[in-house]
Design a protein around this motif. Structure first.
Motif, PDB file in Angstrom:
ATOM      1  N   ILE A   1     -29.800   5.289  25.376  1.00 63.17           N
ATOM      2  CA  ILE A   1     -29.416   4.746  26.649  1.00 63.17           C
ATOM      3  C   ILE A   1     -30.134   3.239  26.726  1.00 63.17           C
ATOM      4  O   ILE A   1     -29.489   2.454  27.068  1.00 63.17           O
ATOM      5  CB  ILE A   1     -30.144   5.563  27.640  1.00 63.17           C
ATOM      6  CG1 ILE A   1     -29.402   6.829  27.798  1.00 63.17           C
ATOM      7  CG2 ILE A   1     -30.226   4.656  28.833  1.00 63.17           C
ATOM      8  CD1 ILE A   1     -28.127   6.543  28.301  1.00 63.17           C
TER       9      ILE A   1
ATOM     10  N   ALA B   1     -28.122  -0.032  27.268  1.00 65.51           N
ATOM     11  CA  ALA B   1     -28.280  -0.978  28.418  1.00 65.51           C
ATOM     12  C   ALA B   1     -28.467  -2.393  27.737  1.00 65.51           C
ATOM     13  O   ALA B   1     -28.080  -3.292  28.568  1.00 65.51           O
ATOM     14  CB  ALA B   1     -29.250  -0.522  29.185  1.00 65.51           C
TER      15      ALA B   1
ATOM     16  N   LYS C   1     -24.822  -3.312  30.090  1.00 68.41           N
ATOM     17  CA  LYS C   1     -25.517  -2.468  30.959  1.00 68.41           C
ATOM     18  C   LYS C   1     -24.525  -1.825  31.866  1.00 68.41           C
ATOM     19  O   LYS C   1     -24.723  -0.448  32.513  1.00 68.41           O
ATOM     20  CB  LYS C   1     -26.564  -3.379  32.095  1.00 68.41           C
ATOM     21  CG  LYS C   1     -27.375  -2.563  32.743  1.00 68.41           C
ATOM     22  CD  LYS C   1     -28.557  -3.395  33.380  1.00 68.41           C
ATOM     23  CE  LYS C   1     -29.675  -2.486  33.754  1.00 68.41           C
ATOM     24  NZ  LYS C   1     -31.101  -3.072  34.033  1.00 68.41           N
TER      25      LYS C   1
ATOM     26  N   MET D   1     -23.671   1.410  30.326  1.00 69.09           N
ATOM     27  CA  MET D   1     -24.774   2.490  30.242  1.00 69.09           C
ATOM     28  C   MET D   1     -24.791   3.044  31.909  1.00 69.09           C
ATOM     29  O   MET D   1     -25.086   4.268  32.037  1.00 69.09           O
ATOM     30  CB  MET D   1     -26.173   1.712  30.053  1.00 69.09           C
ATOM     31  CG  MET D   1     -27.316   2.564  30.116  1.00 69.09           C
ATOM     32  SD  MET D   1     -28.247   2.661  31.819  1.00 69.09           S
ATOM     33  CE  MET D   1     -28.640   1.159  32.128  1.00 69.09           C
ATOM     34  N   ARG D   2     -24.629   2.183  32.878  1.00 65.94           N
ATOM     35  CA  ARG D   2     -24.627   2.665  34.030  1.00 65.94           C
ATOM     36  C   ARG D   2     -23.722   3.702  34.439  1.00 65.94           C
ATOM     37  O   ARG D   2     -23.670   4.628  35.140  1.00 65.94           O
ATOM     38  CB  ARG D   2     -24.572   1.497  35.344  1.00 65.94           C
ATOM     39  CG  ARG D   2     -25.986   0.866  35.523  1.00 65.94           C
ATOM     40  CD  ARG D   2     -25.621  -0.355  36.600  1.00 65.94           C
ATOM     41  NE  ARG D   2     -26.953  -0.668  36.789  1.00 65.94           N
ATOM     42  CZ  ARG D   2     -27.374  -1.871  37.283  1.00 65.94           C
ATOM     43  NH1 ARG D   2     -26.222  -2.839  37.222  1.00 65.94           N
ATOM     44  NH2 ARG D   2     -28.469  -2.564  37.278  1.00 65.94           N
TER      45      ARG D   2
ATOM     46  N   VAL E   1     -24.560   6.992  32.741  1.00 69.97           N
ATOM     47  CA  VAL E   1     -25.691   7.748  33.418  1.00 69.97           C
ATOM     48  C   VAL E   1     -25.451   8.289  34.963  1.00 69.97           C
ATOM     49  O   VAL E   1     -25.549   9.206  35.280  1.00 69.97           O
ATOM     50  CB  VAL E   1     -27.161   6.691  33.573  1.00 69.97           C
ATOM     51  CG1 VAL E   1     -28.092   7.487  34.530  1.00 69.97           C
ATOM     52  CG2 VAL E   1     -27.412   6.384  32.163  1.00 69.97           C
ATOM     53  N   ASP E   2     -24.463   7.262  35.342  1.00 66.46           N
ATOM     54  CA  ASP E   2     -24.111   7.753  36.737  1.00 66.46           C
ATOM     55  C   ASP E   2     -23.296   8.736  36.894  1.00 66.46           C
ATOM     56  O   ASP E   2     -23.034   9.629  37.760  1.00 66.46           O
ATOM     57  CB  ASP E   2     -23.307   6.682  37.453  1.00 66.46           C
ATOM     58  CG  ASP E   2     -24.199   5.313  37.920  1.00 66.46           C
ATOM     59  OD1 ASP E   2     -25.616   5.689  38.193  1.00 66.46           O
ATOM     60  OD2 ASP E   2     -23.857   4.246  38.223  1.00 66.46           O
TER      61      ASP E   2
ATOM     62  N   ALA F   1     -30.670   2.767  35.063  1.00 66.99           N
ATOM     63  CA  ALA F   1     -29.303   2.880  35.712  1.00 66.99           C
ATOM     64  C   ALA F   1     -29.351   2.143  37.234  1.00 66.99           C
ATOM     65  O   ALA F   1     -28.259   2.069  37.670  1.00 66.99           O
ATOM     66  CB  ALA F   1     -28.785   4.146  35.701  1.00 66.99           C
TER      67      ALA F   1
ATOM     68  N   TRP G   1     -28.994   5.945  41.306  1.00 67.81           N
ATOM     69  CA  TRP G   1     -29.266   7.200  40.237  1.00 67.81           C
ATOM     70  C   TRP G   1     -30.867   7.759  40.484  1.00 67.81           C
ATOM     71  O   TRP G   1     -30.997   8.704  40.452  1.00 67.81           O
ATOM     72  CB  TRP G   1     -29.093   6.647  38.879  1.00 67.81           C
ATOM     73  CG  TRP G   1     -28.918   7.922  37.991  1.00 67.81           C
ATOM     74  CD1 TRP G   1     -28.092   8.661  37.959  1.00 67.81           C
ATOM     75  CD2 TRP G   1     -30.031   8.542  37.275  1.00 67.81           C
ATOM     76  NE1 TRP G   1     -28.250   9.857  37.201  1.00 67.81           N
ATOM     77  CE2 TRP G   1     -29.725   9.855  36.706  1.00 67.81           C
ATOM     78  CE3 TRP G   1     -31.436   8.233  37.103  1.00 67.81           C
ATOM     79  CZ2 TRP G   1     -30.371  10.634  35.889  1.00 67.81           C
ATOM     80  CZ3 TRP G   1     -32.158   9.219  36.327  1.00 67.81           C
ATOM     81  CH2 TRP G   1     -31.715  10.321  35.852  1.00 67.81           C
TER      82      TRP G   1
END
Length: 194
Positions: free
Chosen positions: A51, A55, A59, A62-63, A66-67, A99, A103
């Motif tokens: 992660i 990022a 980014k 990654m978001r 994770v989202d 994130a 989040w």
């Protein structure tokens, strides 16, 4: 789980050295999402590293990853953590917090607070570094909960300082800096609770 950990370290290394473009992971976000939702202590650090490097590479990807992950499922896995896994879980939680606020708020709402508190109290005097890493991750999501957990862990900290004060002091950097507010580069004054 060791295979997932190793795969995460490989992906992280490839992302770090720019040998893999973050966009190349897009078709596999469903697999990676499942890995996050079924994280265990054995692979939590590897997932956190992936992660982190995702990022750094891109980014938004990654978001997106994770989202897409179900915070409730991650929290359920966290509830089963053991003290020996504390540092790894703390690292994963801290990296997931990158994130963004939405989040972090979603995860904070489903944190298994009783389990987190009980685990913090269970760390022994030889696990101060693990406790410190664990509480760093908790603080990334809920600073007040991390402070409460620190209070529960005071007997173990007292024992560690009784055994070897220099080592105990060195092993609790994250606690001192992030929870107690004594960051060497920070401008803020610690709060009353700190």
């Amino acid at each position: 789980t060791a295979e997932r950990r190793d795969a995460c370290f490989l992906l992280s290394t490839l992302l770090w050295h720019r040998l893999l473009a973050a966009q190349a992971l897009t078709p596999y976000l469903g697999v990676l999402k499942n890995w996050l939702e079924t994280a265990e202590g054995a692979n939590a650090y590897g997932l956190g590293t992936m992660i982190n490097d995702l990022a750094n590479a891109e980014k938004p990807t990654m978001r997106l990853l994770v989202d897409s992950a179900d915070a409730t499922r991650i929290a359920g896995q966290l509830a089963r953590a053991h003290t020996s896994e504390g540092f790894a879980w703390g690292y994963l939680l801290d990296r997931l917090s990158l994130a963004g606020e939405q989040w972090r708020s979603a995860m904070k709402a489903v944190l298994p607070q009783e389990c987190i508190h009980a685990l913090a109290a269970a760390f022994n005097r030889l696990e101060v570094a693990d406790l410190s890493g664990y509480l760093k991750g908790v603080a990334a999501l809920d600073h007040d909960l991390a402070t409460e957990c620190l209070r529960a862990a005071v007997p173990s900290l007292q024992a560690a300082f009784g055994d070897d004060p220099v080592e105990a002091f060195a092993e609790m950097n994250d606690i001192r800096w992030l929870i107690l507010g004594h960051h060497p580069f920070g401008d803020s004054t610690p709060t009353k609770a700190q």
